[in-house]
Design a protein around this motif. Structure first.
Motif, PDB file in Angstrom:
ATOM      1  N   VAL A 100      78.489 -21.127 115.089  1.00  0.00           N
ATOM      2  CA  VAL A 100      79.514 -20.853 113.752  1.00  0.00           C
ATOM      3  C   VAL A 100      78.419 -20.013 112.864  1.00  0.00           C
ATOM      4  N   VAL A 101      77.206 -20.445 112.800  1.00  0.00           N
ATOM      5  CA  VAL A 101      76.532 -19.575 111.705  1.00  0.00           C
ATOM      6  C   VAL A 101      76.621 -18.024 111.921  1.00  0.00           C
ATOM      7  N   LEU A 102      76.805 -17.481 113.010  1.00  0.00           N
ATOM      8  CA  LEU A 102      77.050 -16.234 113.412  1.00  0.00           C
ATOM      9  C   LEU A 102      78.247 -15.802 113.075  1.00  0.00           C
ATOM     10  N   MET A 103      79.262 -16.530 113.423  1.00  0.00           N
ATOM     11  CA  MET A 103      80.697 -16.104 112.835  1.00  0.00           C
ATOM     12  C   MET A 103      80.665 -15.985 111.478  1.00  0.00           C
ATOM     13  N   MET A 104      80.156 -16.968 110.516  1.00  0.00           N
ATOM     14  CA  MET A 104      79.837 -16.873 109.215  1.00  0.00           C
ATOM     15  C   MET A 104      79.236 -15.706 108.607  1.00  0.00           C
ATOM     16  N   ALA A 105      78.425 -15.384 109.519  1.00  0.00           N
ATOM     17  CA  ALA A 105      77.484 -14.070 109.162  1.00  0.00           C
ATOM     18  C   ALA A 105      78.132 -12.629 109.699  1.00  0.00           C
ATOM     19  N   GLU A 106      78.969 -12.764 110.705  1.00  0.00           N
ATOM     20  CA  GLU A 106      79.692 -11.844 111.176  1.00  0.00           C
ATOM     21  C   GLU A 106      78.818 -11.078 111.909  1.00  0.00           C
ATOM     22  N   THR A 107      77.788 -11.604 112.737  1.00  0.00           N
ATOM     23  CA  THR A 107      76.891 -11.030 113.690  1.00  0.00           C
ATOM     24  C   THR A 107      77.254 -11.205 115.169  1.00  0.00           C
ATOM     25  N   PHE A 108      77.519  -9.990 115.649  1.00  0.00           N
ATOM     26  CA  PHE A 108      77.949 -10.200 117.263  1.00  0.00           C
ATOM     27  C   PHE A 108      77.032  -9.415 118.056  1.00  0.00           C
ATOM     28  N   ILE A 137      76.993 -23.078 102.962  1.00  0.00           N
ATOM     29  CA  ILE A 137      75.558 -22.495 103.051  1.00  0.00           C
ATOM     30  C   ILE A 137      74.520 -23.601 103.731  1.00  0.00           C
ATOM     31  N   ASN A 138      74.403 -24.725 102.985  1.00  0.00           N
ATOM     32  CA  ASN A 138      73.681 -25.859 103.582  1.00  0.00           C
ATOM     33  C   ASN A 138      74.155 -26.434 105.135  1.00  0.00           C
ATOM     34  N   LEU A 165      72.836 -13.556 104.871  1.00  0.00           N
ATOM     35  CA  LEU A 165      73.320 -13.086 103.709  1.00  0.00           C
ATOM     36  C   LEU A 165      74.788 -13.874 103.427  1.00  0.00           C
ATOM     37  N   LEU A 166      74.556 -15.443 103.739  1.00  0.00           N
ATOM     38  CA  LEU A 166      76.048 -15.968 103.267  1.00  0.00           C
ATOM     39  C   LEU A 166      76.446 -16.025 101.951  1.00  0.00           C
ATOM     40  N   ALA A 167      75.162 -16.238 100.848  1.00  0.00           N
ATOM     41  CA  ALA A 167      75.455 -16.158  99.620  1.00  0.00           C
ATOM     42  C   ALA A 167      76.061 -14.981  98.990  1.00  0.00           C
ATOM     43  N   GLN A 168      75.595 -13.942  99.693  1.00  0.00           N
ATOM     44  CA  GLN A 168      76.032 -12.675  99.285  1.00  0.00           C
ATOM     45  C   GLN A 168      77.611 -12.386  99.651  1.00  0.00           C
ATOM     46  N   ARG A 169      77.679 -13.372 100.960  1.00  0.00           N
ATOM     47  CA  ARG A 169      79.316 -13.029 101.427  1.00  0.00           C
ATOM     48  C   ARG A 169      80.331 -14.018 100.554  1.00  0.00           C
ATOM     49  N   GLY A 170      79.749 -14.696  99.529  1.00  0.00           N
ATOM     50  CA  GLY A 170      80.437 -15.706  98.812  1.00  0.00           C
ATOM     51  C   GLY A 170      80.703 -17.057  99.399  1.00  0.00           C
TER      52      GLY A 170
END
Length: 832
Positions: free
Chosen positions: A824-832, A375-376, A364-369
């Motif tokens: 870092v991808v999970l940090m961006m997605a706030e998935t823990f 994103i790439n 959901l990175l696009a959704q997160r702005g």
């Protein structure tokens, strides 16, 4: 005495005697009297039997002790012997499973043929020009990045040289009984189209251990295809069509393209580059060029081998040009269309679109702005983790205290991600737990496959060699001092991190395959947990210590604790058996909680795990053992002094310089300035945070407030780029541990520990307690600092790095390091 001098005693005499021919008679006792053993002889015989039995038992027991380390656990395999075969798991049979190569392909067969790319820039003044093959930081490439890779069916990579970019595309097509077909497209694209650049591409195929046969097809001096047979692949063909001459043409110009080939023999896969170099010859490119042109020398097969097992096609042309490699399985009989040209392009576009859609759905990175370039970047981080998955087969070299010399573990496969393609292209136990925090989010089946392979490497003690160096290619990348693995040495059981979520998913899924997986997994996890809970326990209850620290070393300021994963992080300066390591205690607490959950779900005895978890998470007991009243922090405990330094050894007194040995060791040695004492080791840093990192500190505890204060203090751990590994106030901050080893976990910012920090902050910001809002604020700031800096360095350097400088944010260490730094991808997605 001759037989003639004896006569048999007269009948009727009671004793068993011989009569002498002279006056003197001598009585001779026989062991048998009346058909029975004499009592004395019986005793001797019994003693001999007992001694022999004891000796045999002793030697058998000694052999048993020596063999324990190489005895597999008596439990069904999680991944059956045929679990990686194309009939059972066709979607993951072929892949880019050679992470140490810039571009390499192999199957999940234990003796798979290997295919791969080498290349060189021609017409230079170097003799010969550098030949690229295995990932090497010394090559100085601007970057090499999997832009998209789904871990199963396709991958797109860009490799950036100074003057040109190489794009490698890999695509699979299911069908037949041996994993289907696959194709690769390799494009060489100049950065400056006006500049003439000539490059040679060498695409090769090699057999491992002569388990098969190859036959080359040479047409007009060009290698156009290779047909072969392999015990696990059946028949196959690899087509290597000629490139289209027009691809490199300028207007009105027909570019020059040259072909050559090499058919030879390699004893081992790690020798391929050297053998190819020895097969090069020098030719003239054209009359207008004085620089040498290197081409392959044709067929060179030794007479003492059955036939060739190494074949290479060389294509040399002015850029740009594109070449194709098409692998076709002989069992794929209903193929509608080969995977090449327009078909390849169409399928690749479809795969990329599927990847993009799934990536957004999962993260959901696009959704997160996030912006397109951000994103790439995240797609590249994930893809490099997935594209760095390798498949290895072989045996570890291991040693226990009962073995005088290292011995071979049993041969086994390993499907695993790797931390770093150029520097660590092999499996690491504690890294892999972090890797699968990301991989499970993308494809939980891949994670279960990886975890199953690792758990199947467990011996009867519950030990898993922490570093897996399997096969000749992997062994060739490892210094000899790190090859041997010792069964006393554990590694953090980080697999319990992804298992927390995976087990919940499998319990809820109600799939028969997941239930079968859990049933096979549980006895191995139980044995693994028992191994940690017994071999790594401390001298007093509820304490634990890392083994493998050497108290005899004189050249280290603080003896390394490699087993903890935090290498040179300062522990007690004088290792003893009564050390207490707070991080290991927290890992065992985490493991006990997961074991409780899985045991309960399977209807197994779970109360003992719950009891252990409650004891190890009890804050009162934790504080008694590990809270330092003086430093007001969680700490290790042991025989320690901070007052030590490294100094050059002084020559013996009254010795003239000419008397000193020429090879005298002049490395600095440790000098103790103040004798050590039993105390808390108050080096504040990552180790001090573990009760917080693994969410053991009570949310209402004032100690949580103290931890939040300390981690946000710029004189301690806080930086604009993430949390540094040790406080700037520590005597060990930035200090070399030997004369030659720069600080590793003594200041730099590590992404796995920062990920755990964010996970803990996210937890404490979501549970009730007086520090909830403060945790939320710290979480937001730390997350922003980490993501911003890792992305900035990727944009600046082309790489994700092993660690980051705590003063400047610059990437440091091995690169690309798309193991746990890809979190870092999970940090961006706030998935823990």
């Amino acid at each position: 005495m001759s037989k003639a001098g004896l006569r048999q005693r007269p009948k009727g005499k009671e004793k068993n005697t011989y009569e002498l021919s002279g006056d003197e008679k001598r009585e001779e006792k026989w062991p048998y009297a009346n058909g029975q053993l004499d009592p004395y002889a019986k005793a001797i015989g019994a003693a001999v039997v007992i001694v022999m039995t004891v000796l045999i038992t002793y030697f058998r027991y000694q052999q048993y002790l020596r063999d324990i380390i190489i005895t597999p656990i008596d439990s069904p395999l999680i991944i059956p012997a045929n679990g990686s075969s194309p009939t059972v798991n066709p979607s993951r049979f072929w892949g880019t499973y050679r992470p140490q190569a810039y571009f390499g392909v192999k199957s999940r067969s234990k003796t798979s043929p290997v295919l791969g790319l080498m290349w060189m820039t021609q017409l230079t003044n170097q003799m010969p020009p550098p030949l690229r093959h295995w990932c090497d930081q010394g090559d100085g490439l601007e970057s090499y990045v999997w832009q998209k890779h789904d871990g199963e069916s396709f991958g797109v990579q860009e490799i950036k040289e100074k003057l040109y970019t190489i794009k490698t595309e890999f695509l699979k097509q299911p069908g037949g009984d041996h994993g289907g077909d696959w194709s690769a497209k390799i494009s060489f694209i100049p950065k400056d189209p006006t500049r003439s650049v000539v490059v040679s591409s060498f695409f090769y195929l090699a057999l491992d251990q002569d388990n098969g046969q190859l036959e080359s097809k040479i047409t007009k001096g060009r290698l156009t295809s290779v047909s072969g047979w392999h015990e696990d692949l059946g028949t196959f063909e690899v087509q290597m069509p000629n490139i289209a001459a027009a691809e490199g043409a300028k207007a009105g110009e027909k570019p020059q393209v040259k072909y050559s080939y090499f058919v030879s023999y390699a004893k081992q896969l790690d020798q391929l580059k050297d053998i190819l170099v020895n097969g090069l010859k020098v030719e003239a490119w054209d009359k207008g060029r004085t620089q040498p042109y290197f081409s392959l020398s044709g067929r060179r097969v030794p007479r003492d081998v059955a036939g060739p097992n190494f074949m290479v096609k060389q294509v040399t042309a002015q850029l740009p040009f594109t070449m194709e490699v098409i692998y076709q399985s002989g069992s794929f009989v209903d193929r509608q269309e080969e995977l090449s040209k327009e078909k390849f392009t169409a399928v690749m576009q479809s795969k990329e679109q599927e990847f993009d859609a799934k990536f957004e759905k999962v993260f959901l990175l696009a959704q997160r702005g996030y912006k397109v370039n951000e994103i790439n970047f995240a797609k590249s981080a994930l893809s490099n983790m997935l594209g760095g998955i390798g498949y290895f087969y072989g045996s570890s070299l291991v040693k226990s205290r009962y073995n005088t010399e290292p011995i071979n573990y049993w041969e086994a496969p390993l499907y695993t991600a790797v931390p770093s393609r150029p520097f660590f292209p092999r499996g690491f136990l504690w890294d892999e737990g972090f890797h699968n925090m990301l991989i499970r989010m993308w494809n939980s089946d891949i994670s279960k496959d990886i975890i199953g392979h690792w758990m199947d490497l467990m011996n009867t003690e519950g030990w898993i060699p922490r570093e897996q160096i399997l096969g000749t290619e992997a062994r060739a990348k490892v210094p000899s001092e790190f090859v041997v693995q010792r069964n006393t040495n554990a590694n953090p059981p980080t697999f319990f991190l992804p298992l927390q979520s995976l087990i919940k998913e499998m319990i809820q899924s109600n799939k028969p395959s997941d239930k079968a997986y859990l049933k096979a997994l549980y006895p191995r996890l139980r044995t693994w947990f028992n191994y940690y809970n017994t071999t790594q326990k401390g001298d007093i209850p509820f304490t634990y210590r890392w083994h493998g620290r050497d108290p005899t070393l004189t050249k280290q300021l603080n003896p390394l604790t490699l087993t903890s994963g935090l290498d040179d992080y300062p522990r007690a300066s004088h290792p003893t058996t009564d050390e207490r390591h707070v991080d290991l205690r927290c890992w065992i607490a985490l493991a006990a909680g997961v074991m409780r959950d899985i045991a309960r779900s399977l209807g197994q005895e779970w109360q003992s795990y719950d009891d252990t978890h409650r004891l190890l998470t009890d804050n009162t007991l934790l504080d008694k053992l590990h809270w330092s009243p003086k430093a007001q922090q969680y700490s290790d405990w042991g025989l320690h002094t901070d007052k030590a330094r490294l100094e050059k050894p002084k020559p013996p007194p009254n010795q003239h310089p000419s008397q000193r040995p020429q090879q005298m060791d002049t490395d600095k040695i440790r000098v103790i300035l103040t004798e050590p004492s039993k105390q808390f080791v108050n080096a504040f840093g990552y180790v001090s945070l573990f009760p917080f990192l693994l969410k053991i500190v009570d949310a209402k505890s004032p100690k949580l407030d103290k931890i939040l204060t300390d981690i946000t203090d710029p004189t301690k751990l806080w930086t604009d780029f993430g949390l540094r590994s040790i406080s700037r106030n520590s005597k060990f901050y930035g200090r070399f541990n030997t004369e030659h080893d720069p600080p590793y976990w003594r200041g730099p910012i590590w992404i796995n520990m920062n990920y755990l920090s964010l996970s803990a902050l996210h937890h404490y910001s979501s549970v009730e307690g007086p520090y909830k809002e403060r945790a939320k604020t710290v979480y937001s700031s730390l997350r922003k600092n980490l993501v911003t800096n890792i992305f900035k360095e990727f944009e600046r350097t082309g790489y994700i790095w092993e660690n980051y400088n705590d003063k400047t944010g610059e990437g440091k260490g091995s690169h690309p390091f798309t193991g746990w730094s890809a979190l870092v991808v999970l940090m961006m997605a706030e998935t823990f």
